[in-house]
Design a protein around this motif. Structure first.
Motif, PDB file in Angstrom:
ATOM      1  N   ASN A 139      -2.642   7.679  -4.867  1.00 40.87           N
ATOM      2  CA  ASN A 139      -2.239   6.426  -3.089  1.00 40.87           C
ATOM      3  C   ASN A 139      -2.718   5.064  -4.401  1.00 40.87           C
ATOM      4  N   HIS A 196      -9.185  -2.367   3.216  1.00 41.91           N
ATOM      5  CA  HIS A 196      -7.764  -1.291   3.482  1.00 41.91           C
ATOM      6  C   HIS A 196      -8.914  -0.310   2.268  1.00 41.91           C
ATOM      7  N   TYR A 197      -8.631   0.910   3.124  1.00 38.38           N
ATOM      8  CA  TYR A 197      -9.074   2.283   2.079  1.00 38.38           C
ATOM      9  C   TYR A 197      -8.358   3.032   1.903  1.00 38.38           C
ATOM     10  N   SER A 198      -8.786   4.253   1.198  1.00 37.15           N
ATOM     11  CA  SER A 198      -8.386   5.375   0.711  1.00 37.15           C
ATOM     12  C   SER A 198      -8.663   6.132   0.041  1.00 37.15           C
ATOM     13  N   TRP A 239      -3.050   5.423   3.709  1.00 36.54           N
ATOM     14  CA  TRP A 239      -4.316   3.971   3.787  1.00 36.54           C
ATOM     15  C   TRP A 239      -4.308   3.792   4.694  1.00 36.54           C
ATOM     16  N   ASP A 270     -11.279   0.979  -2.123  1.00 36.49           N
ATOM     17  CA  ASP A 270     -10.850   0.406  -0.842  1.00 36.49           C
ATOM     18  C   ASP A 270     -10.672  -1.156  -1.857  1.00 36.49           C
ATOM     19  N   TYR A 305       0.933  -1.062   0.325  1.00 35.33           N
ATOM     20  CA  TYR A 305      -0.220  -0.346  -0.263  1.00 35.33           C
ATOM     21  C   TYR A 305       1.012   1.493   0.028  1.00 35.33           C
TER      22      TYR A 305
END
Length: 760
Positions: free
Chosen positions: A544, A537-539, A523, A624, A519
């Protein structure tokens, strides 16, 4: 005849009759004729929940149901009162965990402990005993036999009393002083037995001595059990006295051990499919502080009296993460022609029933000493810890990249049982690779116990016909510090899917928290219901990215769609493949957001990079990663850049740096320098890096120019598939990678490197 001679004859005749009342000679009988079981392996336990207790012996009844006994706890359905002994009905199948349930059926039992239950010729038989429950000194005594003819509603003891427990004394006990953990030898449904070992005439029972160093065998005529309606004459019990099953005695003092070793308790079952006897035993004390870890053993033999061979000794804390004890093989739920059975075990957390799959094979075993394995990196050999096999063992595994690699030749492609013998003084972990592909992070229970120094761990893998590499490696996140003694393996089946683990064509799901996913940028990660394995997981920042390298022919990206989600670009092997909009007016988890199929069999990289734009209806830019699903395709062999079969011509340098395959790399920047490798297969991939100082190369296959490749990239990306070719004629081929004198105008140099080759 003189009076003296006449008196002598009377004396010797009386003596002979006296001896014969204790010693019984059994006529020859048919014996099990199956091939010896050579290896066994444990799978992952099924934990059904909704129950409490230990010592879950079972019997497969003639009507198709399975009854269990258990000690302590409430049995099934938490509203019940805890008691020492219960009998319950097991519903469903461990092969389909969602179907499992149970219900208590016993009523008067409770103040004693129990060790076994068995249905024979329409009646249930149950063995109970008394015990001094002292951690470190468990004593079981005065075992007694009970009988029920109404499915467990009422029971009689050997004195003919109904629903009355026998006394805690030798007179009330069915078996002799010193016997305690008595177990039935189980055959088929309802106690049906084949015409071997006089099993249609007798019911067999086993008992370890108080020190658990020796195991003894007894038998009772089936006709005597059937005739028992009031009192039972315990003098009719016979004890094995040797002679390969031919000599029995009515005196327990004449009994001889059928197996010497630590056994507590021992449960024996005849396996119809394999035509062999299998037996479990364990040694532990989970109630001591600190607890003594359990080692579960598997044994096999052609007869109840042996000779017995131990085929597995595995720490009960290994892959299942709990101190499993009291392992009993079940008669029911046997499959794969006897090669798969289920054992009931008792867990500590949760304290209750755990169902352990056990896999058997009769195929030849190959063994490889670790100290003579094909490649050792960062580890050394030692003889300091006693009990090793061969000339020593491998020690170390204390730095990232340390490994022991075995080259094994499989006679045929198929799923195999693998077993390592190891030593640790604490709980440890290490990574397990097959043909360059990481299959698992192995959890190793400590082997150093009061009764053992070394222990074993089984795992499963699909091997291709011919040479395969089996690697045990210290990866980032492992604890290492393992002493590795030996690797053993044997073929289980050529049919895919009969053993756990991946096989050609099987999908593999990689969770978002896997260490193999990179990653980049900011994140977040949260545990949350509804996501795969309850995490994501997310951003939401442009640029990114999440990147995952895998070996296979297809990949799926799993994530969520929502009203605040944005767009992402998908790169496959460094090339833009698609732009995905993850916006949805509704919040939907575990969605397949992207699928790529038809990739060449080998190593690939997927990159998911957030964009700065979004659907006009979205309120945010979130993207995500929940999981990746890959299909491995044909199993490939990965060769490190240090492989002796690779020829480097010209000025090449080497480096040891994390992030490369096996943390090593060859590199050059001089025109005309080349790397060449001859392989056997139908395809090959060249694995290397792309960077802002890399140049161009020409690729030759079998001496014929194939293509020119530019390895320049504005970002530094390792373990990239730079070239791939498939569909070659099966046989020997040669790949040549030759540096050119030109480069991308944006590049600052002419470097090219070789990290690995993957042959398929």
């Amino acid at each position: 005849m003189t009076p003296a001679r006449y008196g002598s004859r009377i004396f010797f005749t009386a003596l002979l009759l006296f001896i014969l009342q204790f010693v019984i000679q059994t006529p020859d009988q048919a014996q099990a004729a199956g091939s010896p079981i050579t290896m066994a392996g444990f799978g992952q336990t099924v934990v059904p929940g909704g129950n409490e207790g230990d010592t879950w012996d079972s019997t497969w009844r003639a009507n198709g149901t399975t009854f269990l006994q258990n000690n302590d706890g409430y049995g099934w359905g938490g509203s019940n009162t805890s008691q020492h002994d219960r009998i319950s009905q097991f519903n469903g199948s461990p092969d389909t965990p969602s179907t499992i349930s149970g219900s208590n059926i016993s009523s008067f039992l409770g103040s004693t402990y129990s060790t076994s239950i068995y249905e024979v010729d329409g009646a249930l038989y149950h063995i109970i005993c008394y015990s001094s429950q002292v951690p470190g000194n468990w004593v079981f005594r005065n075992p007694s036999l009970l009988k029920s003819t109404d499915g467990g509603a009422t029971w009689i003891n050997i004195s003919g009393q109904t629903n009355t427990l026998p006394g805690d004394n030798a007179a009330s006990s069915t078996f002799p002083s010193g016997w305690g953990e008595v177990n039935f030898v189980k055959y088929g449904q309802g106690g049906a037995a084949p015409n071997i070992d006089n099993a249609q005439t007798y019911v067999y029972l086993t008992n370890p001595d108080e020190a658990n160093d020796h195991l003894y065998l007894a038998r009772i005529l089936r006709s005597d059990l059937s005739a028992w309606t009031t009192t039972f004459d315990k003098t009719k019990i016979q004890y094995y006295a040797g002679g390969a099953g031919a000599t029995w005695s009515s005196s327990a003092a004449s009994a001889v051990s059928i197996y010497d070793g630590k056994n507590s308790p021992t449960a024996m079952v005849y396996n119809y499919g394999l035509d062999r006897y299998v037996m479990t035993s364990f040694k532990s004390d989970s109630w001591l502080s600190p607890p003594i870890d359990s080692t579960i053993r598997m044994h096999e033999a052609p007869n109840p009296w042996g000779p017995w061979t131990t085929i597995l000794e595995e720490n009960g804390n290994n892959k299942n993460g709990d101190n499993l004890t009291w392992a009993y093989l079940m008669q029911s739920f046997t499959s794969n022609g006897g090669k798969k059975m289920w054992a009931t075990t008792s867990g500590r957390s949760p304290y209750g029933l755990q169902l352990l799959p056990v896999y058997f094979t009769t195929n030849p075993v190959q063994s490889f000493e670790a100290e003579t394995s094909s490649a050792l990196t960062g580890v050394t050999t030692s003889t300091s810890v006693a009990g090793y096999t061969g000339s020593g063992y491998v020690t170390g595994f204390d730095s990232v990249g340390d490994k022991a690699e075995f080259t094994v030749n499989a006679a045929t492609a198929g799923s195999h049982i693998l077993k390592i013998r190891y030593n640790t003084s604490a709980y440890q972990s290490i990574s397990f690779y097959v043909n360059g592909v990481k299959l698992d992070t192995l959890k190793l229970g400590k082997s150093q116990q009061v009764y053992a120094t070394w222990t074993e761990l089984t795992m499963f893998a699909w091997l291709t016909a011919g040479n395969n590499t089996i690697t045990y490696k210290y990866d980032s996140g492992n604890s290492g510090n393992v002493n590795l003694d030996k690797l053993s393996l044997a073929l289980y089946s050529t049919t895919p899917g009969l053993l756990p683990g991946p096989y050609p064509g099987s999908p593999t799901t990689t969770d978002d928290g896997d260490a193999g996913i990179t990653y980049s940028g900011t994140w977040g990660s949260i545990p949350s219901g509804g996501y795969y394995n309850g995490s994501v997981h997310y951003s939401n920042a442009s640029g990114n990215y999440a990147q995952y390298g895998f070996t296979g022919t297809s990949v799926k990206w799993m994530g969520a769609k929502n009203n605040d989600h944005g767009k992402a670009d998908i790169y496959m092997d460094g090339v833009l493949d698609a732009t995905i909009d993850t916006y949805s007016a509704t919040f939907d988890k575990q969605q397949i957001l992207y699928t790529k199929t038809g990739l060449s069999s080998g190593s690939h990289t997927i990159k998911i990079q957030l964009r700065s734009d979004k659907n006009a209806a979205s309120s945010g830019y979130y993207t995500d990663v929940d999981a990746f699903i890959t299909v491995p395709g044909a199993t490939a062999t990965t060769l490190d850049d240090n492989n002796a079969g690779i020829t480097y011509s010209g000025a090449w340098s080497t480096t040891t740096t994390a992030g490369y395959y096996n943390s090593t790399l060859h590199y050059a920047n001089t025109s005309g320098a080349y790397a060449q490798y001859t392989f056997t297969g139908t395809g090959i991939q060249w694995i290397g890096a792309r960077s802002n100082d890399h140049g161009k190369v020409d690729i030759y296959i079998d001496g014929v120019f194939n293509s020119t490749l530019d390895t320049y990239s504005s970002t530094f990306d390792k373990q990239q598939t730079l070239f791939s070719i498939a569909g070659l004629a099966s046989g020997s081929h040669t790949i040549k990678i030759q540096l050119r004198s030109d480069k991308n105008a944006s590049s600052s140099n002419y470097y090219t490197d070789v990290d690995a080759f993957i042959v398929s």
